[in-house]
Design an enzyme around this catalytic site. Structure first.
Site, PDB file in Angstrom:
ATOM      1  N   GLU A 205      -9.016  40.617  25.358  1.00  0.00           N
ATOM      2  CA  GLU A 205      -7.791  41.391  25.530  1.00  0.00           C
ATOM      3  C   GLU A 205      -7.969  42.416  26.657  1.00  0.00           C
ATOM      4  O   GLU A 205      -8.977  43.113  26.717  1.00  0.00           O
ATOM      5  CB  GLU A 205      -7.528  42.086  24.197  1.00  0.00           C
TER       6      GLU A 205
ATOM      7  N   LYS B 187       1.619  40.445  23.761  1.00  0.00           N
ATOM      8  CA  LYS B 187       1.274  40.689  22.362  1.00  0.00           C
ATOM      9  C   LYS B 187       2.508  41.122  21.572  1.00  0.00           C
ATOM     10  O   LYS B 187       3.286  41.964  22.018  1.00  0.00           O
ATOM     11  CB  LYS B 187       0.203  41.777  22.311  1.00  0.00           C
TER      12      LYS B 187
ATOM     13  N   TYR C  53      -2.940  52.111  13.845  1.00  0.00           N
ATOM     14  CA  TYR C  53      -3.770  52.618  12.767  1.00  0.00           C
ATOM     15  C   TYR C  53      -5.176  52.838  13.298  1.00  0.00           C
ATOM     16  O   TYR C  53      -5.544  52.289  14.336  1.00  0.00           O
ATOM     17  CB  TYR C  53      -3.790  51.644  11.575  1.00  0.00           C
TER      18      TYR C  53
ATOM     19  N   CYS D  40      -5.168  39.144  19.479  1.00  0.00           N
ATOM     20  CA  CYS D  40      -5.602  39.974  18.367  1.00  0.00           C
ATOM     21  C   CYS D  40      -4.710  39.862  17.133  1.00  0.00           C
ATOM     22  O   CYS D  40      -4.636  38.823  16.518  1.00  0.00           O
ATOM     23  CB  CYS D  40      -5.752  41.411  18.847  1.00  0.00           C
TER      24      CYS D  40
END
Length: 172
Positions: free
Chosen positions: A44, A126, A132, A162
């Site tokens: 990524e 994405k 978080y 991801c």
């Protein structure tokens, strides 16, 4: 039976150094091609480094990233690795911007591209942007919606980044 030989390139990038990160991709692509891979996948945001944080909000950096991915596709072909499909992460911007309050300026996207035969043959942004722990992607990026699939050596290959792989309601 169709077969696809895949190489995974786990590399250490430098945030903001598009040129050095492109050199890294070029070198590892050559290694993968030499070992008989048909496809090499990079992490990524490989071209930009990760996490690029506020750097992604600079329009000039987003433009430089898009230019770098296009240039890298041509470079790989010129260097003799054009037949190797290369999946590389980079910073893009939304093709269908919807600027409004609460969306990052410039509509940046955490993206991946398939480079093959000197061209960018597919792009993916994405979908699920984590917010978080150490992740603050919802602040920096706008989500994508497309789910491109390319056929390599008779095998369908879909792009995902991801969270998009395991989140409920994700493209997979």
């Amino acid at each position: 039976m169709a077969q696809l030989r895949v190489a995974l390139a786990q590399v250490n990038t430098v945030v903001g150094d598009l040129e050095a990160n492109a050199d890294l991709v070029s070198g590892w692509a050559k290694r993968a091609a030499h070992r008989g891979a048909h496809l090499v996948a990079f992490p990524e945001m490989t071209l930009t480094g990760y996490p690029a944080e506020d750097l992604v909000l600079r329009r000039s950096f987003a433009e430089a990233s898009r230019n770098a991915v296009d240039h890298l596709a041509r470079r790989l072909a010129d260097e003799g690795t054009g037949e190797l499909a290369v999946i590389v992460g980079y910073l893009d911007t939304s093709r269908t911007p919807a600027p409004r309050l609460g969306r990052p300026a410039g509509e940046p996207q955490n993206a991946a591209a398939v480079l093959w035969r000197g061209n960018v043959v597919a792009r993916y942004a994405k979908h699920h942007l984590p917010n978080y722990g150490v992740f603050d992607e919802f602040r920096y990026f706008v989500p994508g919606h497309d789910f491109p699939v390319v056929r390599l050596h008779g095998v369908d290959v879909a792009l995902t980044i991801c969270e998009d792989l395991w989140q409920d309601g994700g493209p997979v």
